[in-house]
Design an enzyme around this catalytic site. Structure first.
Site, short mmCIF file in Angstrom:
data_model
loop_
_atom_site.label_atom_id
_atom_site.label_comp_id
_atom_site.label_asym_id
_atom_site.label_seq_id
_atom_site.Cartn_x
_atom_site.Cartn_y
_atom_site.Cartn_z
N SER A 182 -3.51 4.06 5.36
CA SER A 182 -3.15 4.21 3.95
C SER A 182 -4.39 3.80 3.14
O SER A 182 -5.25 3.07 3.66
CB SER A 182 -2.00 3.25 3.62
OG SER A 182 -1.77 3.20 2.22
N TYR A 209 2.46 -5.17 3.90
CA TYR A 209 2.17 -3.76 4.25
C TYR A 209 0.66 -3.57 4.37
O TYR A 209 0.18 -2.99 5.35
CB TYR A 209 2.76 -2.84 3.17
CG TYR A 209 2.48 -1.36 3.41
CD1 TYR A 209 3.08 -0.68 4.47
CD2 TYR A 209 1.61 -0.65 2.59
CE1 TYR A 209 2.83 0.67 4.70
CE2 TYR A 209 1.36 0.70 2.80
CZ TYR A 209 1.97 1.35 3.86
OH TYR A 209 1.72 2.69 4.07
#
Ligand SMILES: NC(=O)c1ccc[n+]([C@@H]2O[C@H](COP(=O)([O-])OP(=O)(O)OC[C@H]3O[C@@H](n4cnc5c(N)ncnc54)[C@H](OP(=O)(O)O)[C@@H]3O)[C@@H](O)[C@H]2O)c1
Length: 298
Positions: A145, A158
């Site tokens: 990401s 995350y």
């Protein structure tokens, strides 16, 4: 390597994984679209994928694979190898988001997130690598990401899981290059998938409640991300292009994002710093992709 490749994808029930499966299969690549519980919680998703495959004669096979379960990972990889006789690409895509202030995320939530987003790829890579090493070719793809390079408040765990994934994926790239195996990292920015709906909120609300205005950060971040989210097919098209890039010519990192936010500059600087480090430690030759000169034995 045959131009039509055998690809195992984790987390194919929805979102990117499902798009990758269809996009790659439409170009003739053989796809093992894996998901957890295809006979239960994902029965509808599995039967939709099988129906599209049958209707359009696509080479997609649905298999059960829970990335948190060693035996499930090994069973799926064995089944894919038994059916196709090789595994060219493993796409580590399964993952989810825990959102909330770091202090309010319980250790159980944090451990569960790492078990999927970080240890999932560890399990999958350990299962496919013996096959790739025998073949002297293969691609480990990691769906990280932009949040694997920059830190989003309320996304601390995350980000930590994706930072950890990036470090491991980069380490694989150095260690496996001389055996003809590439490790690549895809860094999507925000894209429209079910990811936000599947997000898990930090469980300790009593702690969140003590943070005053700061407790609004998760909602602000989610609204900001939703407002710039792009069409997820862009990421599937990028993955197709990467897979079809000849062996030895792939980049380590690919940022695919509606907005760069400077992540491309971080990647460029990191590439330089890492090259200097390998040079300084006398490792540049050992970590280079040697076309047609794979070394070592399994
Ligand atoms: N969409 C974005 O904006 C974005 C941006 C950057 C990175 N990403 C990354 O892209 C990847 C795919 O996410 P997405 O956006 O496509 O969201 P998604 O639709 O929620 O997909 C997540 C997938 O992971 C699967 N999964 C979760 N835990 C699993 C487990 N233990 N074993 C196997 N599969 C499991 C889910 O399966 P179930 O159906 O069984 O839950 C689902 O198929 C994730 O790694 C995410 O972090 C997404």
């Amino acid at each position: 390597m045959n131009s039509k490749q055998v690809v195992v994808i984790t987390g194919s029930s929805t979102g990117f994984g499902r798009l990758f499966a269809e996009t790659l299969a439409r170009k003739g690549h053989t796809v093992f679209a894996t998901m957890r519980d295809p006979a239960g919680r994902n029965a509808k998703n599995a039967s939709e994928i099988r129906a599209v495959a049958e209707k359009d004669s696509l080479p997609i096979h649905v298999l059960e694979l829970d990335v948190t379960d060693d035996a499930s990972v090994e069973r799926a990889v064995d089944a894919a190898f038994a059916k196709a006789g090789r595994i060219d690409v493993a796409i580590n895509n399964a993952g989810y988001v825990v959102s909330g202030l770091a202090e309010a995320v319980t250790t159980e939530q944090a451990r569960g997130l790492m078990d999927t987003n970080f240890f999932g790829p560890v399990r999958v890579n350990r299962a496919v690598l013996p096959h790739m090493r025998r073949q002297r070719s293969g691609v480990l793809m990691h769906i990280s990401s932009g949040a694997g390079r920059v830190v989003i408040p309320s996304g601390g765990f995350y980000c930590a899981s994706k930072f950890a994934l990036e470090a491991l994926a980069e380490s694989y790239s150095y260690e496996l290059a001389s055996q003809g195996i590439e490790s690549v990292i895809v860094e999507p920015g925000p894209y429209e998938t079910p990811v936000i709906g599947n997000m898990v909120a930090a469980a300790d609300e009593a702690r969140t409640d003590t943070y005053g205005a700061v407790r609004q950060i998760p909602a602000k971040i989610n609204a900001a991300l939703a407002s710039i989210a792009g069409n997820a097919q862009e990421v599937a098209d990028a993955v197709l292009r990467i897979i079809e890039t000849p062996a030895g010519e792939k980049q380590l990192r690919y940022l695919v994002s509606p907005q760069s936010l400077g992540v491309d500059r971080l990647n460029a600087l990191s590439k330089q710093v890492q090259a200097n480090l390998l040079e300084a430690f006398g490792l540049a030759a050992d970590t280079r992709f040697l076309k047609g000169k794979a070394v070592g034995s399994v």
